[in-house]
Write an enzyme that holds these catalytic residues in place. Sequence first.
Site, PDB file in Angstrom:
ATOM      1  N   ASP A 109      -2.424   0.115  -8.967  1.00 30.15           N
ATOM      2  CA  ASP A 109      -2.220  -1.268  -9.428  1.00 30.15           C
ATOM      3  C   ASP A 109      -3.571  -1.793  -9.926  1.00 30.15           C
ATOM      4  OD1 ASP A 109      -1.792  -4.079  -9.478  1.00 30.15           O
ATOM      5  OD2 ASP A 109      -0.311  -3.993  -7.908  1.00 30.15           O
ATOM      6  N   ASP A 124       7.076  -0.107  -0.378  1.00 32.54           N
ATOM      7  CA  ASP A 124       7.690  -1.033   0.570  1.00 32.54           C
ATOM      8  C   ASP A 124       7.554  -2.479   0.149  1.00 32.54           C
ATOM      9  OD1 ASP A 124       4.779  -1.118   1.174  1.00 32.54           O
ATOM     10  OD2 ASP A 124       5.413  -2.441   2.805  1.00 32.54           O
ATOM     11  N   GLY A 152       2.937   5.033   1.403  1.00 35.00           N
ATOM     12  CA  GLY A 152       3.752   4.933   0.197  1.00 35.00           C
ATOM     13  C   GLY A 152       3.945   6.224  -0.575  1.00 35.00           C
TER      14      GLY A 152
HETATM   15  C1  PRP Z   1      -0.403   0.573  -2.046  1.00 34.48           C
HETATM   16  C2  PRP Z   1      -0.349   1.918  -2.760  1.00 34.48           C
HETATM   17  C3  PRP Z   1      -1.781   2.148  -3.136  1.00 34.48           C
HETATM   18  C4  PRP Z   1      -2.331   0.755  -3.363  1.00 34.48           C
HETATM   19  C5  PRP Z   1      -2.397   0.471  -4.820  1.00 34.48           C
HETATM   20  O1  PRP Z   1      -0.726   0.801  -0.722  1.00 34.48           O
HETATM   21  O2  PRP Z   1       0.161   2.930  -1.934  1.00 34.48           O
HETATM   22  O3  PRP Z   1      -2.484   2.806  -2.115  1.00 34.48           O
HETATM   23  O4  PRP Z   1      -1.441  -0.147  -2.713  1.00 34.48           O
HETATM   24  O5  PRP Z   1      -2.911  -0.803  -5.083  1.00 34.48           O
HETATM   25  P1  PRP Z   1      -4.338  -1.029  -5.770  1.00 34.48           P
HETATM   26  O6  PRP Z   1      -4.445  -0.102  -6.944  1.00 34.48           O
HETATM   27  O7  PRP Z   1      -4.282  -2.479  -6.209  1.00 34.48           O
HETATM   28  O8  PRP Z   1      -5.394  -0.801  -4.752  1.00 34.48           O
HETATM   29  P2  PRP Z   1      -0.449  -0.241   0.449  1.00 34.48           P
HETATM   30  O9  PRP Z   1      -1.712  -0.946   0.775  1.00 34.48           O
HETATM   31  O10 PRP Z   1       0.726  -1.096   0.119  1.00 34.48           O
HETATM   32  O11 PRP Z   1      -0.120   0.708   1.670  1.00 34.48           O
HETATM   33  P3  PRP Z   1       1.154   1.649   1.860  1.00 34.48           P
HETATM   34  O12 PRP Z   1       0.984   2.841   0.964  1.00 34.48           O
HETATM   35  O13 PRP Z   1       1.083   2.041   3.301  1.00 34.48           O
HETATM   36  O14 PRP Z   1       2.377   0.838   1.521  1.00 34.48           O
END
Ligand code: PRP
Length: 181
Positions: A108, A164, A49
Amino acid sequence: MENIIAINDRKFVKYILKDEISAAVNKVAAEINEDYKNDVPLIIITLSGALIFAAELVQKLTINCRITAVKLSSYHGGLSSTSKVESLIGLTENIKDQRVIIIEDIVDTGNTYEHMLNLLNEQSPKDVQIATMTFKRETYKKNIPVKYVGIEIPNKFIVGHGLDYQDLGRNLPDIYQLYEE
Ligand code: PRP
């Protein structure tokens, strides 16, 4: 309406324009340039991401820095973050006594950030900070400071500019939020 797009089973409406994201990139870069002018930090991009934000951000850095990437996962294709964080591609750089800046597209719940911090701190870096394109303060559950924030957003699912939905939408230049009719 052209501001509304469909990705698989969901609709999304344009929410943050790429110009606003560019301004946030410039703001974060200026802060990092000031704070690290006497250091050579290691920038760790969390794939996938953060790729777009990171590519824009590092080009605005005037400091010397090293750049690497790791891959983690916590969303697993759904609409909300889960507490399960997996490390998919590990860090190969030596970070002992180094200053580290993690680059994220979104913070998040903070589970991913906390997980990464724990992994990195095992190697005794000098310090670790985070620079994130977006931050959901409402859902953030940790006491760890989130140092560099591009744009604070409410608790809405967003997609685009690296983020995504079911592995799609990362290439959208603007950020969209879930459209609930
Ligand atoms: C998303 C984003 C962060 C995480 C944030 O990654 O890139 O790494 O979630 O969420 P949190 O603070 O609740 O832990 P994702 O797992 O969607 O992977 P990606 O980056 O490959 O889309």
